[in-house]
Every structure is written in C-alpha cells, then in structure tokens.
Enzyme design. Structure first.
Site, PDB file in Angstrom:
ATOM      1  N   ASP A 243       0.650  -0.994  -0.081  1.00 42.74           N
ATOM      2  CA  ASP A 243       0.144  -0.145  -0.134  1.00 42.74           C
ATOM      3  C   ASP A 243       0.889   1.362   0.025  1.00 42.74           C
ATOM      4  OD1 ASP A 243      -2.582  -1.416   0.107  1.00 42.74           O
ATOM      5  OD2 ASP A 243      -2.323  -1.566   2.095  1.00 42.74           O
ATOM      6  N   GLY A 244       1.915   0.922  -0.493  1.00 39.52           N
ATOM      7  CA  GLY A 244       3.003   2.388  -0.763  1.00 39.52           C
ATOM      8  C   GLY A 244       3.364   2.911  -1.933  1.00 39.52           C
TER       9      GLY A 244
END
Length: 299
Positions: A243-244
């Site tokens: 999720d980066g």
C-alpha cells in the site's frame, strides 16, 4: 442470455484513427516545448491538446502530455518515432507515443466483494471506460455468472498459502503478453515480486482508506473507534511496499458520530468504486506519468 457489449458511440470524437498521444518526462531546461512543437509541426501534425508541469526547483523534472492529429498516422508512426528519438536523446527524455483509438487490454482481479468490479463493468458497458476488458480473474467462483453475462471470460484460480506460487504461475500464464494492465478490484491477495516485475506501474489497486491512515485490517472499525470525521479511498500503483505505491487518485466524504461501522462501510464502498474507476480511466487514456514514488496526472 445475450452478452452485454460496450457502447462506444460517445468515444467517436476521442478515437480518431489519426490521433496520437505523446507523454514525456525529462530534466527541465529551456526549449522543450518549443522543440517538441516544432518537431510535430515539421511532421505535419496538429496539436489539439497540451498539458505540462515542472517540478522545478524540486527535482527539476518536466512533464508534458500532448495529443495531436496526423493524417495517415499509422503508416507514419514508425518513422515519427525514429525521428523523435534524436530529439529525445538531446533532452534525456523518457517518452512514449500511443494511438488514441487503440484500446488498452485489461484484466480485473477480484475476490468476494463485487462493488468495484461492477462499477468498472458498468462504465465499460456504457462506453465511459474506453478499454478492452479481456478477462476477470478471481480466487473465488462467486461472480462467474455475473461476469460471463457481460461476455467476458472468467478464470477461477484458487489461492491458498500452500498453492500461492502455483496460482500465480497460472495467473501469469493467462495474463502475460495478453493484457496491458491489471486492476485489483478488491482482490485480497499480496502480489509477488515476480508479478510486479512483469507489470511494473501497470497494476492498479484500490485501498479502502485515505492513505496513509488506517492501513491493515478492519479499517472502518479503526475509523469508527477513532471517531473520524472523514473517510476515503486511495487508488495507487502496486509496488513491493504494501500500500505504498505511487498514488493516482483519492477522495473523501464527511461522516459523523451518528454513522455506524456498517454505514461507514457503505459510504466507503461508494468512494472506492468511484476512485478506482477514475484511476483506471486516466491510466487507459495515458494521463499518468510516474516519477519515483509519485504521479503526475493530467486529468
């Protein structure tokens, strides 16, 4: 039942066979716009839209997206690219030229939640998403009937901790070389390093919160317990950092203490489906340039 097919009439003005898109990123310096414009003019192209952005003084990078019309484009495209390569070398450009009428081929990955998948299918069927949805891949068989009613192939590839490597090999077998991008429409599995290498900056995920807050499990319960006043969703490219990856689009909606966890989930699902659909639309229309872990989106 007759399969549903997309309505492409509203795209007729955007899909001229003589229209192309040029995307460029390079170190900023004087003369970039003038040189590119002169090049296109010399090749008898007509610029119909141009957007640009500079990071200077932060990083000194310049980004530009140009749409242009050129008679007999396809027959001239290879020569145009060969000639532009000399310009690109002079300015240290990362660049690409794509045909506006050529639809990108998509695979949609999904698990059990259908709201993001449905939004993409509806927009595709209505002609609002100019893409070719080649397949839906799922680790569950729940949505086969729904997907096949649209005339789209459905691949059920179960995934467990013991069979993950085998499942990913099957997923790559049906997607590699057959699709241009993969959309994770609430697909609840981690994507491996090998998969990411094949589809770098071509896998789009929807995250059920306004990143970077409330990562991990049960985000709406976390939000409820914190008494938040806004909730949101984030669409981003997938990288090895969970999720980066580079953020493409985000949106939020106000909530209050009166909203239960179930109500937050309902509102959240609505935001997720809209945010993901926007991100996918911008991707297939070549509106996104990735630089390091950020995006420039000419929307």
């Amino acid at each position: 039942m007759k399969p549903l097919t997309p309505n492409l009439n509203k795209w007729s003005d955007k899909t001229s066979e003589n229209r192309a898109r040029m995307l460029i990123s390079c170190p900023d310096r004087p003369g970039i716009v003038a040189t590119v414009s002169k090049f296109l003019h010399q090749h008898e192209a007509n610029i119909v839209q141009s957007d640009q952005y500079t990071m200077d003084p932060e990083g000194g990078m310049f980004f530009i997206r140009i749409e242009f019309d050129l008679p007999d484009l396809e027959s001239k495209l290879n020569a145009l690219k060969e000639d532009f390569a000399m310009v690109a070398n002079e300015f240290q450009m990362n660049w690409r030229i794509s045909l506006a009428h050529k639809k990108q081929k998509l695979a949609i990955f999904v698990s059990k939640e259908d709201h993001c998948l449905l939004e993409l299918l509806w927009q595709w069927q209505a002609g609002d998403l100019y893409a070719d949805i080649k397949m839906v891949v799922s680790n569950h068989d729940d949505m086969r009937e729904l997907v096949e009613s649209f005339g789209i192939p459905y691949y059920h590839i179960p995934v467990t901790a013991d069979t993950k490597a085998e499942a990913e090999a099957k997923q790559l077998e049906v997607t590699e070389g057959k699709v241009d991008a993969i959309i994770l429409a609430r697909y609840m599995q981690i994507i491996s390093h090998k998969f990411l290498q094949v589809f770098q900056n071509r896998i789009i995920n929807i995250h059920h919160s306004f990143l970077p807050a409330f990562v991990g499990g049960k985000p709406y319960a976390q939000a409820f317990n914190r008494g938040v006043k806004i909730i949101g969703a984030t669409a981003h490219y997938v990288t090895e950092e969970l999720d980066g990856g580079p953020i493409i689009e985000q949106d939020v909606q106000r909530v209050s203490h009166r909203d239960s966890v179930d109500e937050l989930k309902r509102i959240g699902r609505h935001i997720e489906r809209i945010v993901l659909a926007r991100a996918v639309s911008w991707h297939v229309e070549d509106r996104i340039l990735v630089h390091e872990n950020k995006t420039v989106v000419f929307n």
